[in-house]
Design an enzyme around this catalytic site. Sequence first.
Site, PDB file in Angstrom:
ATOM      1  CD  GLU A 127       2.715   1.843   4.767  1.00 32.71           C
ATOM      2  OE1 GLU A 127       2.965   0.744   4.228  1.00 32.71           O
ATOM      3  OE2 GLU A 127       3.477   2.837   4.670  1.00 32.71           O
ATOM      4  CG  HIS A 138      -2.014   6.290  -6.854  1.00 33.11           C
ATOM      5  ND1 HIS A 138      -1.431   5.083  -7.135  1.00 33.11           N
ATOM      6  CD2 HIS A 138      -3.207   6.012  -6.262  1.00 33.11           C
ATOM      7  CE1 HIS A 138      -2.229   4.104  -6.733  1.00 33.11           C
ATOM      8  NE2 HIS A 138      -3.314   4.654  -6.199  1.00 33.11           N
ATOM      9  CE1 TYR A 146       9.168   6.275   6.554  1.00 39.76           C
ATOM     10  CE2 TYR A 146      10.574   7.387   4.980  1.00 39.76           C
ATOM     11  CZ  TYR A 146      10.150   7.185   6.274  1.00 39.76           C
ATOM     12  OH  TYR A 146      10.730   7.906   7.296  1.00 39.76           O
TER      13      TYR A 146
END
Length: 318
Positions: free
Chosen positions: A200, A113, A210
């Site tokens: 998404e 990430h 979000y």
Amino acid sequence: MTLVGGLDIAWSVAVLPDGSALVSERNTGRVHHVPKPGTGGKATVVGRLPIFRAEGEGGLLGLAVAPDFDTDPVLYAYYTTESDNRIAAVPWSDGRLGDPEVIFSGIPSGRRHDGGRIAFGPDGYLYVGTGEAGDTGLSQNLDSLGGKILRITKDGDPAPGNPFGGSPVWSYGHRNVQGLAWDSRKRLWASEFGQNTWDELNLIEAGRNYGWPEVEGRQGNPDFVDPVAQWSTEEMSPSGIAVGPDGAVYLAALRGESVWRVPVNADGSAGRATRHLRGTYGRIRDIHFVGDRVWITTSNNDRADRLISLPLSAVGAG
């Protein structure tokens, strides 16, 4: 048609005003210059960024060129060091990259990430997709750069008009943003890696939350922004995205080994998504529309990745 092959994770493509392109190689830090198709030139390595490369998702990631590249020829690059992810301005002269000047640093890095997508918006500012580096709490922490979309100037300062005062943060509550693109209405779209359930496509608005790690996918919670479209992680794992000549959003899928086309409406809703190139080239990392062609990069981690040029019809765009 393969424009350049033999790449060690072709992560990002930056198209120059003359129709040629620069391609980042995640695992080595090398940048390749690909001549404009049809000119007969060969791709060459034009520089190497000082990355720290270990196992995982870090390395040389996003590339971006500003709208004024013709008068100020500078490449912007996002890459991993031993301590962080950072952005450097790299001069382009006589077909070579010069020495990088770090303009923004301190983005959390980790084995997973690392975000990495950077792109200049219609407003001339640089938008930066970051990941939470495996520490989920960073996404909701407005004092952290992790799990955010940032908006900065070419000098690395928070851009004027950002929603949190002197902060570079534009939106938050993200897990791992690897795709940024604007449509003709100047709306910003972003791809988002889910964890185990939903990947998404989000319509990004300044200052909005979000949801990660509190929610994943559509939950109908008024405290968070629901995605416009979502997919199972087996179908997608989205990286680069682009808006096509037809106005649809196209997502490059890694685990899904596809390009997904998503028509979007004036009200920000999405139509029925369609899947293209399923399994044809393996994992797809980035996508760009260049003239009457679509360019994709593969990401199969076999030291044989490619930048490929295809007709628009290959992804349902023409």
